[in-house]
Design a protein around this motif. Structure first.
Motif, mmCIF file in Angstrom:
data_model
loop_
_atom_site.group_PDB
_atom_site.id
_atom_site.type_symbol
_atom_site.label_atom_id
_atom_site.label_comp_id
_atom_site.label_asym_id
_atom_site.label_seq_id
_atom_site.Cartn_x
_atom_site.Cartn_y
_atom_site.Cartn_z
ATOM 1 N N PRO A 1 0.682 -1.085 -0.133
ATOM 2 C CA PRO A 1 -0.108 0.035 -0.178
ATOM 3 C C PRO A 1 0.801 1.363 -0.052
ATOM 4 O O PRO A 1 1.765 1.244 0.842
ATOM 5 C CB PRO A 1 -0.850 -0.178 1.338
ATOM 6 C CG PRO A 1 -0.045 -1.164 2.140
ATOM 7 C CD PRO A 1 0.688 -1.950 1.415
ATOM 8 N N VAL A 2 0.552 1.900 -0.838
ATOM 9 C CA VAL A 2 1.421 3.343 -1.054
ATOM 10 C C VAL A 2 1.037 4.322 0.111
ATOM 11 O O VAL A 2 -0.331 4.937 0.364
ATOM 12 C CB VAL A 2 0.947 4.057 -2.387
ATOM 13 C CG1 VAL A 2 1.855 5.408 -2.485
ATOM 14 C CG2 VAL A 2 1.289 3.321 -3.627
ATOM 15 N N GLY A 3 1.959 4.389 0.904
ATOM 16 C CA GLY A 3 1.826 5.569 2.073
ATOM 17 C C GLY A 3 1.211 4.837 3.220
ATOM 18 O O GLY A 3 1.002 5.648 4.182
ATOM 19 N N ALA B 1 8.947 14.628 2.576
ATOM 20 C CA ALA B 1 9.971 13.892 2.580
ATOM 21 C C ALA B 1 9.489 12.521 2.886
ATOM 22 O O ALA B 1 10.021 11.427 1.911
ATOM 23 C CB ALA B 1 11.497 14.416 3.128
ATOM 24 N N ARG B 2 9.199 12.302 3.920
ATOM 25 C CA ARG B 2 8.564 11.111 4.197
ATOM 26 C C ARG B 2 7.664 10.411 3.438
ATOM 27 O O ARG B 2 7.823 9.134 2.993
ATOM 28 C CB ARG B 2 8.139 10.805 5.912
ATOM 29 C CG ARG B 2 9.127 11.216 6.975
ATOM 30 C CD ARG B 2 8.479 10.688 8.083
ATOM 31 N NE ARG B 2 7.172 11.593 8.687
ATOM 32 C CZ ARG B 2 7.195 12.778 9.043
ATOM 33 N NH1 ARG B 2 8.342 13.498 9.422
ATOM 34 N NH2 ARG B 2 5.929 13.322 9.438
ATOM 35 N N GLU C 1 8.460 5.912 -3.147
ATOM 36 C CA GLU C 1 9.313 5.357 -3.769
ATOM 37 C C GLU C 1 9.385 4.037 -3.620
ATOM 38 O O GLU C 1 9.739 2.879 -3.871
ATOM 39 C CB GLU C 1 10.698 6.007 -3.609
ATOM 40 C CG GLU C 1 11.866 5.515 -4.437
ATOM 41 C CD GLU C 1 12.896 6.263 -4.297
ATOM 42 O OE1 GLU C 1 13.987 6.042 -4.941
ATOM 43 O OE2 GLU C 1 12.904 7.451 -3.540
ATOM 44 N N ARG C 2 9.679 3.560 -2.098
ATOM 45 C CA ARG C 2 9.653 2.417 -1.730
ATOM 46 C C ARG C 2 8.465 1.363 -2.049
ATOM 47 O O ARG C 2 8.953 0.237 -2.430
ATOM 48 C CB ARG C 2 9.958 2.315 -0.079
ATOM 49 C CG ARG C 2 10.088 1.180 0.620
ATOM 50 C CD ARG C 2 10.433 1.205 2.211
ATOM 51 N NE ARG C 2 9.366 1.878 2.855
ATOM 52 C CZ ARG C 2 9.617 3.216 3.069
ATOM 53 N NH1 ARG C 2 10.616 3.782 3.030
ATOM 54 N NH2 ARG C 2 8.753 3.958 3.943
ATOM 55 N N ALA C 3 7.270 1.940 -1.910
ATOM 56 C CA ALA C 3 6.211 1.121 -2.487
ATOM 57 C C ALA C 3 6.290 0.645 -4.033
ATOM 58 O O ALA C 3 6.048 -0.448 -4.399
ATOM 59 C CB ALA C 3 4.856 1.782 -2.270
#
Length: 456
Positions: free
Chosen positions: A200-202, A268-269, A275-277
């Protein structure tokens, strides 16, 4: 009464500044039984060149014509020669490009190649699309003439320079050449992305024993609150009452107003989470080790027939990868060309230091294979190769190049693109005298095209 107002005529489209054309200076031996060999010195009196007469200009010239929309130049060259002369030809080394001005501020650019007639029994002739002969108002005569006679018949200075170049190549043993073509097959289709495996994004990862919505899993006991000490009794309940006794709510603590630094840190978080997702989604997609040719690559393989036929390719070598083999299927099935599988071209070469102990030996075998093809005098040869082996072959071809080839920038091939190396056989061995690249013009509907501007 209704008055009809005539519509204003639409303005004619502005002509292109550059008109691209293609043709060939076709030659043959006066003795039809003689066969040319690369490196052989030829007396110009023993050959004939093919010329056309244009009644509109009352001149003799070389067969040529404009490329059609989306047509590769090499395909236009062989088509125009057949339309104007009836001769089915194959192309050799490129000649000097001719440029001259036309009316209306346009510039005409004509690309020429050395051409030779294709044998009547050559199965590759079936690969050519049928053409209609040029009308007599465009070309009313064709003839074979000796170079000496042709020099007197030509009217344009640029055409005479091309003839002088061919005559010099014949005397020096550079007129007959061999061709090595390196093909990069089309791409594979992108692997499908499984939405269920995407992170899940975010979102925050669910703790063990809890659902995605933050509730506890079915059948599990509630977790003590942060204020409860280990082993402390639970909240007392009243028998028969509505539920646990509610504690008095504490006064809420006011949240501080966000500062610009806090907003930037939160942004930024968020970007890092996205990007990680995204990286996790890409890693979750399955990538086969040897993917087949994609849908667009299949369409490119059919359009490659025109490029390969223009140079008279009769045999091919391929690496074991699926895409390298499949891209040759239409050409081999229709034209009957031979395809040889070379296992050495499919062995991966280690990219990292120490990743493969035999990397140097394997690279040496690939380079030796390319050097052997360069020394052969077998017309046009096609190499369909993927991966690092293709780069090694291109480097080996450059190593045999003339000073102009070695000093030029390395060739980087795209999917469905070919590199054509023209090889002369000299006293010291093979020399690559010209390198050119050609691409198919297959339209990919999956790639959005830029809309043309209405402004001229």
């Amino acid at each position: 009464a209704t008055t009809l107002v005539p519509m204003r005529p639409m303005p004619a489209p502005r002509p292109q500044r550059l008109v691209r054309s293609a043709g060939a200076l076709v030659w043959r031996f006066a003795d039809s039984t003689r066969v040319a060999a690369p490196g052989e010195s030829i007396d110009p009196a023993d050959i004939e060149v093919l010329m056309v007469h244009r009644p509109r200009y009352h001149d003799w010239s070389w067969p040529k014509g404009k490329a059609e929309n989306g047509e590769p130049l090499v395909a236009a060259a062989v088509r125009e020669v057949e339309e104007e002369t009836g001769q089915v030809i194959t192309l050799g080394a490129p000649l000097t490009t001719q440029r001259y001005r036309l009316g209306g501020g346009q510039t005409k650019e004509v690309h020429y190649w050395v051409g030779t007639p294709m044998p009547a029994d050559d199965p590759a002739a079936r690969l050519r699309a049928p053409v209609a002969r040029a009308p007599r108002t465009e070309i009313d005569q064709t003839t074979w003439a000796t170079p000496a006679a042709a020099a007197d018949m030509l009217t344009r200075r640029g055409d005479r320079r091309l003839l002088a170049d061919v005559v010099a190549r014949a005397r020096e043993g550079r007129l007959a050449t061999s061709t090595i073509i390196v093909l990069r097959p089309g791409a594979a289709d992108p692997a499908p992305i499984d939405a269920a495996s995407a992170a899940p994004v975010g979102g925050r990862a669910s703790a063990p024993g809890t659902s995605a919505s933050g509730g506890t899993a079915s059948g599990s006991a509630p977790t003590p609150g942060p204020g409860s000490a280990p082993g402390s009794p639970s909240v007392p309940t009243v028998p028969g009452g509505p539920g646990p006794l509610a504690a008095a709510p504490a006064a809420p603590t006011p949240r501080p107003a966000p500062t610009p630094a806090m907003v930037a840190s939160a942004a930024a978080r968020r970007a890092a989470q996205v990007e990680r997702a995204s990286s996790l989604t890409a890693e979750a997609a399955a990538h086969p080790a040897d993917p087949p040719l994609g849908r667009f690559g299949v369409r490119q393989s059919f359009d490659l027939i025109d490029l390969l036929s223009a140079f008279g390719v009769g045999r091919a070598f391929t690496s074991p990868s699926a895409r390298a083999r499949q891209v040759l299927a239409p050409w081999a099935a229709v034209g009957g060309g031979s395809v040889t599988l070379v296992e050495a071209l499919g062995v991966p070469v280690g990219d990292e230091a120490g990743a493969d102990k035999d990397a140097d030996a394997r690279a040496g075998r690939v380079r030796a294979f390319a050097a052997q093809r360069l020394r052969e005098q077998a017309g046009a040869t096609l190499l369909s190769v993927t991966g690092a082996a293709r780069d090694l072959i291109v480097e080996e071809i450059r190593a045999y190049g003339s000073s102009a080839i070695v000093g030029a920038s390395p060739v980087s091939l795209g999917h469905g693109q070919i590199m054509v190396a023209h090889v002369e056989q000299g006293t010291d061995g093979p020399v690559v005298v010209a390198v050119e690249t050609h691409s198919v013009t297959t339209k990919n509907p999956a790639v959005p095209t830029r809309r043309a501007s209405r402004r001229h």
